[in-house]
Motif scaffolding. Structure first.
Motif, PDB file in Angstrom:
ATOM      1  N   ALA A   1       0.848  -1.192   0.000  1.00 47.98           N
ATOM      2  CA  ALA A   1       0.000   0.000   0.000  1.00 47.98           C
ATOM      3  C   ALA A   1       0.880   1.237   0.000  1.00 47.98           C
ATOM      4  CB  ALA A   1      -0.921   0.022   1.211  1.00 47.98           C
TER       5      ALA A   1
ATOM      6  N   THR B   1      -4.501   7.099  -1.975  1.00 46.86           N
ATOM      7  CA  THR B   1      -3.939   5.808  -1.585  1.00 46.86           C
ATOM      8  C   THR B   1      -4.053   4.787  -2.704  1.00 46.86           C
ATOM      9  OG1 THR B   1      -6.050   5.087  -0.653  1.00 46.86           O
ATOM     10  CG2 THR B   1      -4.511   6.176   0.841  1.00 46.86           C
TER      11      THR B   1
ATOM     12  N   TYR C   1      -3.614   0.252  -3.116  1.00 44.54           N
ATOM     13  CA  TYR C   1      -3.431  -1.009  -2.412  1.00 44.54           C
ATOM     14  C   TYR C   1      -3.215  -2.145  -3.397  1.00 44.54           C
ATOM     15  CZ  TYR C   1      -5.518   1.310   1.670  1.00 44.54           C
ATOM     16  OH  TYR C   1      -5.788   2.164   2.717  1.00 44.54           O
TER      17      TYR C   1
ATOM     18  N   GLU D   1      -6.645  -5.333  -0.312  1.00 43.58           N
ATOM     19  CA  GLU D   1      -7.720  -4.336  -0.335  1.00 43.58           C
ATOM     20  C   GLU D   1      -8.914  -4.840   0.460  1.00 43.58           C
ATOM     21  OE1 GLU D   1      -7.920  -2.461  -4.016  1.00 43.58           O
ATOM     22  OE2 GLU D   1      -8.819  -0.716  -3.042  1.00 43.58           O
TER      23      GLU D   1
ATOM     24  N   THR E   1      -5.510  -0.988   5.833  1.00 39.70           N
ATOM     25  CA  THR E   1      -5.757   0.441   5.666  1.00 39.70           C
ATOM     26  C   THR E   1      -4.480   1.213   5.951  1.00 39.70           C
ATOM     27  OG1 THR E   1      -8.066   0.191   6.366  1.00 39.70           O
ATOM     28  CG2 THR E   1      -7.142   2.416   6.367  1.00 39.70           C
TER      29      THR E   1
ATOM     30  N   LEU F   1       0.033   1.282   8.914  1.00 39.50           N
ATOM     31  CA  LEU F   1      -0.646   0.243   8.148  1.00 39.50           C
ATOM     32  C   LEU F   1      -1.430  -0.609   9.136  1.00 39.50           C
ATOM     33  CD1 LEU F   1      -1.007  -0.935   5.267  1.00 39.50           C
ATOM     34  CD2 LEU F   1       0.758  -2.610   5.890  1.00 39.50           C
TER      35      LEU F   1
END
Length: 115
Positions: free
Chosen positions: A49, A57, A59, A64, A68, A80
């Motif tokens: 990410a 952002t 990913y 995904e 996050t 993260l």
């Protein structure tokens, strides 16, 4: 120069959560994107990410909806949050930061997902 220090790795059971942190220091005003790559034994290092200074952002498809990424520009730290961890998430996770002309790496932190 930019220095990166990671923390937060460890051992967790499948389905569990971990939160990685990466603190940047140095000429941080030049940093554009920060994020995480990971490398499992015998495999290449792959993007997990990334987050731009504007907040956008991206990913890997494999994470995904489970991971996050967030960024505290005031503290020059990227996080993260990893939820619903799977054994295949086991790897060394490397923080990175990009400037106009360079990529900087942290030392890596081990994440192991195992029962």
């Amino acid at each position: 120069q930019v220095q990166l220090v990671e923390s937060g790795g460890g051992l967790v059971q499948p389905g569990g959560s971990l939160r990685l942190s990466c603190a940047a220091s140095g000429i941080i005003s030049t940093v554009n994107t920060m994020g995480w790559y990971r490398q499992a034994p015998g495999k290449q290092r792959d993007l997990v990410a990334g987050i731009h200074r504007t907040g956008s952002t991206n990913y890997a498809s494999s994470v995904e909806g489970r991971f996050t990424i967030s960024r505290d520009n005031g503290e020059n730290t990227v996080f993260l949050q990893m939820n619903s961890l799977k054994p295949e998430d086991t790897a060394v996770y490397y923080c990175y930061a990009t400037t106009a002309g360079s990529v900087y790496w942290g030392q890596g932190t081990q994440v192991t997902v195992s029962s």
